[in-house]
Design a protein around this motif. Structure first.
Motif, short mmCIF file in Angstrom:
data_model
loop_
_atom_site.label_atom_id
_atom_site.label_comp_id
_atom_site.label_asym_id
_atom_site.label_seq_id
_atom_site.Cartn_x
_atom_site.Cartn_y
_atom_site.Cartn_z
N PRO A 59 13.79 39.54 -17.27
CA PRO A 59 14.95 39.15 -16.45
C PRO A 59 15.75 38.00 -17.05
CG PRO A 59 13.08 39.60 -15.05
CD PRO A 59 12.56 39.69 -16.45
N ALA A 60 15.05 37.02 -17.61
CA ALA A 60 15.77 35.91 -18.26
C ALA A 60 16.54 36.40 -19.48
CB ALA A 60 14.80 34.79 -18.65
N LEU A 93 21.24 30.66 -24.26
CA LEU A 93 19.88 30.28 -23.86
C LEU A 93 19.89 28.87 -23.27
CD1 LEU A 93 16.86 30.79 -23.71
CD2 LEU A 93 16.67 29.98 -26.08
N TRP A 94 20.61 27.93 -23.89
CA TRP A 94 20.64 26.57 -23.37
C TRP A 94 21.24 26.54 -21.97
CZ3 TRP A 94 19.50 22.12 -21.92
CH2 TRP A 94 20.42 21.18 -21.51
N CYS A 95 22.30 27.30 -21.72
CA CYS A 95 22.91 27.31 -20.39
C CYS A 95 21.93 27.83 -19.35
CB CYS A 95 24.18 28.15 -20.40
SG CYS A 95 25.54 27.40 -21.31
N LEU A 96 21.17 28.85 -19.70
CA LEU A 96 20.18 29.37 -18.75
C LEU A 96 19.04 28.37 -18.55
CD1 LEU A 96 19.39 31.81 -17.00
CD2 LEU A 96 18.07 32.66 -18.94
N GLY A 106 17.63 26.16 -15.04
CA GLY A 106 16.26 26.39 -14.60
C GLY A 106 15.80 27.82 -14.70
N GLY A 107 16.52 28.67 -15.46
CA GLY A 107 16.17 30.08 -15.54
C GLY A 107 15.21 30.44 -16.64
N ALA A 108 14.91 29.53 -17.56
CA ALA A 108 13.99 29.81 -18.67
C ALA A 108 13.38 28.50 -19.15
CB ALA A 108 14.72 30.52 -19.81
N VAL A 159 6.46 35.08 -18.18
CA VAL A 159 7.84 35.36 -18.59
C VAL A 159 8.77 34.51 -17.75
CG1 VAL A 159 7.37 37.72 -19.37
CG2 VAL A 159 8.07 37.32 -17.01
N SER A 160 9.93 34.22 -18.28
CA SER A 160 10.91 33.42 -17.52
C SER A 160 11.62 34.32 -16.52
CB SER A 160 11.92 32.79 -18.47
OG SER A 160 11.28 31.84 -19.31
#
Length: 772
Positions: free
Chosen positions: A502-503, A516-519, A523-525, A710-711
């Protein structure tokens, strides 16, 4: 109701009246009847038109037309209305066009110019390409422009020709005129130089990104073959193959010195790889020292001479010690007992003297060995050998580079790196420019700069593919891609099968420089595999210096990994933000900052709300961890950049809170066009985050005692906050008419989610969720 040039009608307050349609409306607008009431003394007052016609470039009818258009624009757009100075410019028949203007203002200028109601436009390079504004004459006022570091640089040949090419439009003019003005700093010589120089070739800007890697893995059904094919077909690889063919043809020609040049290229490339490897080391000081040596030619020559002198002195001291030891052995070997009795006293004195000299010489050898061991080249060689033996990411790039550098020497390809080799490579770097210039004179058709990008005539180093593999490793470490195999084995990575989590789906849908940094910042990953464990160990070692902190660390036990703990803390803080505060925080992730703001980081931080400050402090921990993992996996610098720009956070927060446009402009201190781009970028980011797939959170997902494999991606409540923030920001002139996507089952999932979070005081009420 207003009507555009194609006869389409729009309500003036419609959500779908964007800048492009506004330009079409302005172009199709024709004033009918007398103008409305205007204030006495206003530039739009008819009694001033005769003066504008006399002193300006328009006649009375054209002035009347322009005045009507300006008045209509100001009545429909009170917050961004033209001021009296700008109106006077229009009525004189002149205007300006630059990046600091609002898009609506630029569209208005373009409309007047196309309608031949504006005779002269003062513009920057924004007018040189991509805009339908035919001109008969172009005037270049300066042949230089300010660069990134406030330096004045001459215009590139392609830019000057592009601007000059605005003069004369095919089908409208038979010819065009370009006037190049001389200045106290640029004269005819500079103009001739720019106009006669060759146009710089097109260079590939292709760089793998996290979103691209995820989408290619999904397209390849979990395999990396599609990604491999894309890289091989890229323009960057075609460029490298062309350079390789050019070098191969140059090597065939006798006596042109290409082989010598390639040797020095290989040496220079190894030093560059050595700098990158040392920068990834815990102690970056050797990398800084080597970089300073390479940049300072005198210092490099001095350091190299110092090492050569110390090495020769060490060899001399060692040879002297060996000679004294052989002399001592000779005196101790006697032909027979008679000679021993005869020469015993004499030999005894010699032996004592030799032993004393040997002791002194041993001390001199030890002293010289210490001097050599403390030399920067020796330190660098020791660190590099350790990295190659331990197969660290830095050592993995050093090994092939060292083999290529040794191909041209008599040095065996196997064996550890020596300080003497680094000294030789450094001397090659010193003469690189001079050799390249001579080679270019002998081979005019050979691009000497291309040699710096090649390691040998027969090899093309696939850096782009290595970057793609490095990005894939980071995605696996952060739980965006899952695989059962070892993702750190580059030789076997292409044979692995990956599943997009999902991430990972979230990363693939985000169109940011570093998705990736924005996620991660939302707090998503987080680091699922513990790739940043060395950072935790380093921080624990620092904390151990404080006895009290050391005792607390020994007593404390975590129920799940520290990266997950940091992510959960960040999520809890994000939930407590208001939509306006979240808008300001998201802008810091995507903003490029205000030009010339002059505001320090501390001042920008102090202007944030207390909750925003807590979120920023928490996100800094995640940022440090991600940067460490990216550096460890050898991700290219262009791909691992992470934004956290605080200078625009306060004005975006104020705009989302409902402040007026004039208040926002005054608060930011930026040009209206720059502010509009900042707000539009933040609005776009919020819309992207709000349009991510809805993933309901169940009771098991919020159990803080479970370590996740998993994230999970962005949380639904944070996703809703992003939507609310986007709606709050969606006001003219920052208007985006695109609606949010809504899943059919989303409302039911939200209700179920609210039941799961019912006991959490930080969650929204059921009534708010139903309303959303």
């Amino acid at each position: 109701v207003v009507q555009d040039s194609d006869g389409r009608s729009f309500r003036s307050n419609s959500d779908y009246l964007n800048d492009d349609i506004l330009a079409s409306v302005l172009e199709g607008f024709t004033p009918e009847g007398p103008m409305g009431d205007v204030e006495v003394g206003s530039p739009l007052s008819p009694e001033k038109w005769d003066f504008y016609a006399f002193a300006g470039l328009l006649d009375n009818e054209e002035i009347k037309d322009v005045a009507s258009r300006v008045q209509n624009f100001n009545e429909e757009n009170e917050e961004i209305a033209f001021d009296d100075a700008e109106i006077e410019h229009f009525l004189f028949g002149v205007g300006s066009h630059h990046a600091g203007m609002l898009p609506a203002h630029k569209a208005f200028v373009e409309t007047l110019y196309r309608a031949q109601l504006m005779k002269a436009v003062f513009a920057t390079e924004t007018l040189a390409a991509g805009i339908n504004m035919p001109a008969r004459t172009t005037v270049i006022c300066s042949l230089a422009k300010r660069g990134n570091k406030s330096t004045m640089n001459l215009l590139a040949t392609s830019n000057l020709l592009q601007m000059a090419g605005r003069a004369g439009r095919r089908g409208m003019d038979t010819d065009g005129t370009c006037v190049v003005c001389a200045t106290p700093f640029e004269g005819p010589d500079e103009a001739v130089s720019i106009l006669t120089n060759e146009i710089e070739p097109i260079v590939s800007q292709f760089s793998p990104s996290y979103a691209l890697a995820v989408n290619l893995v999904a397209r390849g059904e979990g395999k990396l073959n599609i990604a491999r094919q894309l890289v091989q077909k890229s323009f960057a690889m075609w460029e490298k193959r062309q350079v390789e063919n050019t070098i191969e043809s140059a090597v065939v020609a006798p006596g042109n010195g290409v082989n010598d040049m390639l040797e020095r290229v290989a040496h220079e490339n190894f030093l560059r790889m050595l700098i990158e490897a040392l920068e990834s080391n815990v102690d970056p000081s050797p990398a800084e020292e080597l970089r300073s040596l390479l940049e300072d030619r005198k210092l490099l020559k001095k350091t190299s001479k110092a090492y050569i002198g110390a090495s020769r002195l060490l060899d001399l001291e060692r040879n002297t010690l060996k000679y004294l030891e052989r002399e001592l052995e000779t005196t101790e070997v006697l032909a027979d007992d008679d000679e021993k009795e005869l020469l015993g006293d004499l030999l005894g004195e010699d032996q004592n003297e030799l032993r004393s000299q040997i002791q002194v010489q041993q001390k001199r050898v030890l002293k010289t060995e210490k001097e050599v061991s403390r030399h920067p080249f020796t330190t660098m060689a020791t660190i590099a050998n350790r990295m190659m033996q331990q197969s660290t990411p830095g050592g993995q790039i050093l090994g092939p580079a060292l083999l290529n550098a040794r191909k041209f020497d008599d040095t065996p390809t196997e064996g550890p790196l020596s300080a003497e080799e680094i000294s030789n490579f450094a001397k090659s770097a010193v003469v690189m420019k001079r050799k390249t210039k001579k080679l270019a004179n002998k081979n005019p058709k050979l691009d000497s700069s291309a040699l710096l990008e090649q390691l040998s005539a027969a090899e093309i180093q696939d850096d782009t593919w290595q970057d793609m593999l490095a990005i894939t490793k980071v995605l696996v470490a952060y739980g965006c891609l899952s695989t059962d195999a070892d993702a750190n084995d580059e030789d076997e990575m292409e044979a692995h099968t990956y599943a997009v989590t999902p991430a990972g789906i979230n990363v693939g849908m985000l169109g940011f420089e570093n998705s990736l940094w924005c996620l991660v910042a939302m707090g998503g990953a987080w680091d699922i595999q513990g790739a940043s464990a060395e950072l935790d160990a380093f921080q624990a070692a620092l904390a151990s210096f404080d006895e009290e902190d050391n005792e607390s660390i020994e007593d404390e036990s975590y129920s799940f990994p520290k990266p997950q703990e940091e992510a959960e803390t960040l999520i809890e803080l994000l939930r407590q933000l208001t939509p306006a505060e979240l808008a300001g925080y998201v802008s810091s992730l995507v903003s490029e900052g205000s030009r010339g703001s002059g505001t320090s980081i501390v001042e920008s931080f102090q202007r944030l709300s207390p909750m925003q400050q807590r979120v920023i402090q928490s996100s800094l921990l995640s940022l440090e961890r991600l940067m460490e993992v990216q550096k460890k996996m050898s991700v290219d610098e262009s791909s691992r950049k992470c934004n956290l720009e605080l200078s625009t956070c306060d004005v975006v927060t104020a705009w989302a809170s409902g402040c007026s446009w004039s208040e926002a402009v005054e608060m930011s201190g930026a040009a209206p066009g720059d502010l509009a781009r900042t707000l539009a970028r933040a609005l776009d980011a919020l819309r992207q985050l709000g349009n991510l797939p809805f993933t309901p959170v169940r009771a098991g997902d919020i159990d803080d005692t479970i370590s996740k494999t998993v994230s999970p991606g962005i949380r639904p409540d944070i996703r809703r906050l992003c939507r609310e923030a986007a709606r709050a920001m969606d006001r003219y002139p920052v208007k985006d008419p695109l609606p949010f996507e809504t899943d059919e089952s989303e409302l039911a999932d939200i209700m179920t989610e609210e039941e799961d979070f019912d006991e959490d005081p930080l969650e929204s009420s059921d009534e708010d969720s139903l309303e959303t």
